[in-house]
Design an enzyme around this catalytic site. Structure first.
Site, PDB file in Angstrom:
ATOM      1  N   ARG A  27       0.846  -1.315   0.206  1.00 54.59           N
ATOM      2  CA  ARG A  27       0.014   0.068   0.137  1.00 54.59           C
ATOM      3  C   ARG A  27       0.967   1.183  -0.079  1.00 54.59           C
ATOM      4  O   ARG A  27       0.368   2.276   0.163  1.00 54.59           O
ATOM      5  CB  ARG A  27      -0.887  -0.031   1.146  1.00 54.59           C
ATOM      6  CG  ARG A  27      -2.142  -1.033   1.101  1.00 54.59           C
ATOM      7  CD  ARG A  27      -3.054  -1.123   2.129  1.00 54.59           C
ATOM      8  NE  ARG A  27      -4.149  -2.145   1.609  1.00 54.59           N
ATOM      9  CZ  ARG A  27      -5.026  -2.876   2.607  1.00 54.59           C
ATOM     10  NH1 ARG A  27      -4.911  -2.403   3.879  1.00 54.59           N
ATOM     11  NH2 ARG A  27      -5.672  -3.584   2.265  1.00 54.59           N
ATOM     12  N   GLU A  39      -0.953  -9.065  -5.160  1.00 53.12           N
ATOM     13  CA  GLU A  39      -2.451  -9.667  -5.339  1.00 53.12           C
ATOM     14  C   GLU A  39      -2.241 -11.218  -5.645  1.00 53.12           C
ATOM     15  O   GLU A  39      -3.155 -11.929  -5.202  1.00 53.12           O
ATOM     16  CB  GLU A  39      -3.116  -8.874  -6.661  1.00 53.12           C
ATOM     17  CG  GLU A  39      -3.669  -7.511  -6.289  1.00 53.12           C
ATOM     18  CD  GLU A  39      -4.555  -7.618  -4.985  1.00 53.12           C
ATOM     19  OE1 GLU A  39      -5.067  -8.678  -4.722  1.00 53.12           O
ATOM     20  OE2 GLU A  39      -4.489  -6.199  -4.601  1.00 53.12           O
ATOM     21  N   GLN A  44      -5.418 -16.930  -1.863  1.00 52.32           N
ATOM     22  CA  GLN A  44      -5.315 -18.087  -0.897  1.00 52.32           C
ATOM     23  C   GLN A  44      -4.456 -18.135   0.077  1.00 52.32           C
ATOM     24  O   GLN A  44      -4.083 -19.181   0.732  1.00 52.32           O
ATOM     25  CB  GLN A  44      -5.282 -19.518  -1.649  1.00 52.32           C
ATOM     26  CG  GLN A  44      -6.326 -20.029  -2.554  1.00 52.32           C
ATOM     27  CD  GLN A  44      -6.201 -19.912  -3.914  1.00 52.32           C
ATOM     28  OE1 GLN A  44      -5.335 -19.328  -4.407  1.00 52.32           O
ATOM     29  NE2 GLN A  44      -6.822 -20.488  -4.911  1.00 52.32           N
ATOM     30  N   GLY A  83       2.935 -22.207  -1.398  1.00 53.50           N
ATOM     31  CA  GLY A  83       2.081 -23.054  -2.129  1.00 53.50           C
ATOM     32  C   GLY A  83       1.477 -22.658  -3.424  1.00 53.50           C
ATOM     33  O   GLY A  83       1.716 -21.548  -3.836  1.00 53.50           O
ATOM     34  N   TYR A 122     -10.762 -10.725 -11.206  1.00 56.48           N
ATOM     35  CA  TYR A 122     -10.486 -10.143  -9.806  1.00 56.48           C
ATOM     36  C   TYR A 122      -9.173  -9.259 -10.167  1.00 56.48           C
ATOM     37  O   TYR A 122      -8.830  -8.059  -9.792  1.00 56.48           O
ATOM     38  CB  TYR A 122     -10.411 -10.904  -8.658  1.00 56.48           C
ATOM     39  CG  TYR A 122      -9.686 -10.255  -7.585  1.00 56.48           C
ATOM     40  CD1 TYR A 122     -10.255  -9.306  -6.732  1.00 56.48           C
ATOM     41  CD2 TYR A 122      -8.446 -10.709  -7.233  1.00 56.48           C
ATOM     42  CE1 TYR A 122      -9.630  -8.754  -5.731  1.00 56.48           C
ATOM     43  CE2 TYR A 122      -7.667  -9.739  -6.296  1.00 56.48           C
ATOM     44  CZ  TYR A 122      -8.167  -8.815  -5.507  1.00 56.48           C
ATOM     45  OH  TYR A 122      -7.586  -8.253  -4.607  1.00 56.48           O
ATOM     46  N   ASP A 140     -13.178 -10.018  -5.184  1.00 59.75           N
ATOM     47  CA  ASP A 140     -12.873 -11.443  -4.490  1.00 59.75           C
ATOM     48  C   ASP A 140     -13.305 -11.866  -3.520  1.00 59.75           C
ATOM     49  O   ASP A 140     -14.882 -11.280  -3.532  1.00 59.75           O
ATOM     50  CB  ASP A 140     -11.371 -11.079  -3.848  1.00 59.75           C
ATOM     51  CG  ASP A 140     -11.322 -10.221  -2.778  1.00 59.75           C
ATOM     52  OD1 ASP A 140     -12.451  -9.897  -2.284  1.00 59.75           O
ATOM     53  OD2 ASP A 140     -10.503 -10.252  -1.880  1.00 59.75           O
TER      54      ASP A 140
HETATM   55  N1  ADE Z   1      -6.244  -9.452  -0.278  1.00 60.56           N
HETATM   56  C1  ADE Z   1      -6.250  -9.124  -1.713  1.00 60.56           C
HETATM   57  N2  ADE Z   1      -5.935  -8.063  -2.128  1.00 60.56           N
HETATM   58  C2  ADE Z   1      -5.645  -7.486  -0.820  1.00 60.56           C
HETATM   59  C3  ADE Z   1      -4.868  -6.268  -0.713  1.00 60.56           C
HETATM   60  N3  ADE Z   1      -4.735  -5.508  -1.878  1.00 60.56           N
HETATM   61  N4  ADE Z   1      -4.817  -5.705   0.622  1.00 60.56           N
HETATM   62  C4  ADE Z   1      -5.203  -6.648   1.630  1.00 60.56           C
HETATM   63  N5  ADE Z   1      -5.713  -7.858   1.293  1.00 60.56           N
HETATM   64  C5  ADE Z   1      -5.846  -8.206   0.258  1.00 60.56           C
END
Ligand code: ADE
Length: 351
Positions: A27, A39, A44, A83, A122, A140
């Site tokens: 972020r 991403e 999973q 995994g 997604y 998602d």
């Molecule tokens: N799960 C999928 N994408 C995400 C993201 N950008 N931040 C946190 N959890 C996530």
């Protein structure tokens, strides 16, 4: 039909996100390659598990070009423990396409992103919105749960038609801060509107207009049709060692754990005599055999029920002349250079 979220709800959601979002490494960037990698890794896989892998991956592969050229064994080593290795293989395949077709720059449209290996609706939506600010949805499992509860919908979230319907419903509502909007829905699902048990509705910016919260339905919604039961596979795992070397086998290039190295194994549960016969057929001379603990590993569609034996063999320093997919590797070389799938983690302590 009413909008699935009112303007007031969207604003509350964005304000909540600014105030309460987790501080996560991906972020702090809008680099599309970094967003893409995060991403893929997050599919999973829990956020806390992803963090160290994300940092290490970007150290080794700071650019799409570096990823495109990374030898496969090193790629799998970087992924070891996460995994679902097909994610890594697809990532590299897409990186090569980015180099060849897009001159090393990630394409900047949803449609082009969507065509890259391993990038579905997604992930294309997440990259397009977070990295490029394009106003497309990213639906998602978290988002499906939030929207099902808010709207009180009992549509089966395992169905593609349900996902498509939510994407269509969100499309006209996405504000200019598209990346923040999508992440706010994901974040709400991950931290407040949680699955299994009690969502924290008292902390939720959408509680005022949430049908499931109002009607006490959060333990019934979302509805997800039962998955097919997993196929049970009994397996006999063999830890074949001569002193400080261990036998590994390369899996076929297609199917489960494609192309990865594994501990040699046989379908079914073999007794000691059957194992010894098998070991000789592989071109090894067994000295000692010992039964180890049982273990199981759950894949998406298959469950391995493993029994295991440690087999000591006579060292053959001129090289073994056995099965062509089996090799014998020094243990320290094994630990630093070979990715052993987590399915075998119960037995890694013997290596
Ligand atoms: N799960 C999928 N994408 C995400 C993201 N950008 N931040 C946190 N959890 C996530």
């Amino acid at each position: 039909m009413n909008d699935i979220l009112s303007t007031k709800a969207i604003n509350a959601l964005l304000a909540w996100y600014q105030a309460y979002k987790r501080d996560l490494p991906w972020r702090h960037t809008r680099d599309p390659y970094h967003i893409w990698l995060s991403e893929i890794m997050l599919q999973q896989t829990r956020v806390e598990a992803v963090k160290p892998y994300y940092a290490r991956f970007l150290e080794v592969c700071p650019t799409v070009g570096a990823l495109a050229e990374l030898p496969e064994e090193r790629l799998f080593k970087l992924w070891e423990g996460l995994g679902y290795y097909s994610r890594a293989r697809n990532l590299q395949k897409a990186a090569r396409t980015v180099m060849e077709v897009y001159d090393g720059k990630m394409p900047r449209t949803y449609e082009e992103l969507r065509r890259l290996s391993g990038i579905g609706d997604y992930t294309a939506g997440a990259i397009a919105s977070i990295a490029f600010g394009i106003r497309v949805p990213a639906v998602d499992g978290n988002v499906l749960r939030v929207l099902s509860r808010v709207s009180g919908s009992r549509s089966d979230i395992a169905e593609q038609s349900t996902k498509d319907a939510y994407r269509q419903a969100l499309l006209p509502l996405i504000p200019p801060a598209a990346g923040d909007f999508n992440q706010s829905l994901i974040e709400l699902g991950a931290t407040v509107c949680v699955p299994n048990g009690d969502p924290k509705c008292d902390l939720c910016p959408l509680a005022a207009e949430c049908v499931a919260a109002r009607d006490g339905l959060t333990d019934e919604i979302p509805v997800r049709s039962a998955k097919k039961p997993r196929k049970i596979q009994p397996l006999t795992v063999l830890i074949i060692q001569d002193g400080n070397r261990t036998a590994l086998r390369k899996r076929p290039d297609k199917g489960l754990l494609a192309g990865l190295y594994e501990l040699p194994n046989v379908q079914g549960h073999l007794d000691e005599d059957q194992v010894l016969t098998h070991i000789r057929a592989l071109g090894f001379e067994p000295l000692r055999i010992k039964r180890l603990d049982d273990a199981k590993h759950i894949f998406t569609h298959i469950e391995w029920q493993m029994i295991a034996y440690a087999v000591q063999i006579t060292p053959e320093f001129d090289g073994y002349h056995g099965a062509s997919d089996t090799l014998i590797v020094q243990n320290d070389d094994l630990h630093s250079n070979y990715a052993i799938p987590s399915a075998f983690s119960a037995y890694v302590k013997y290596l």
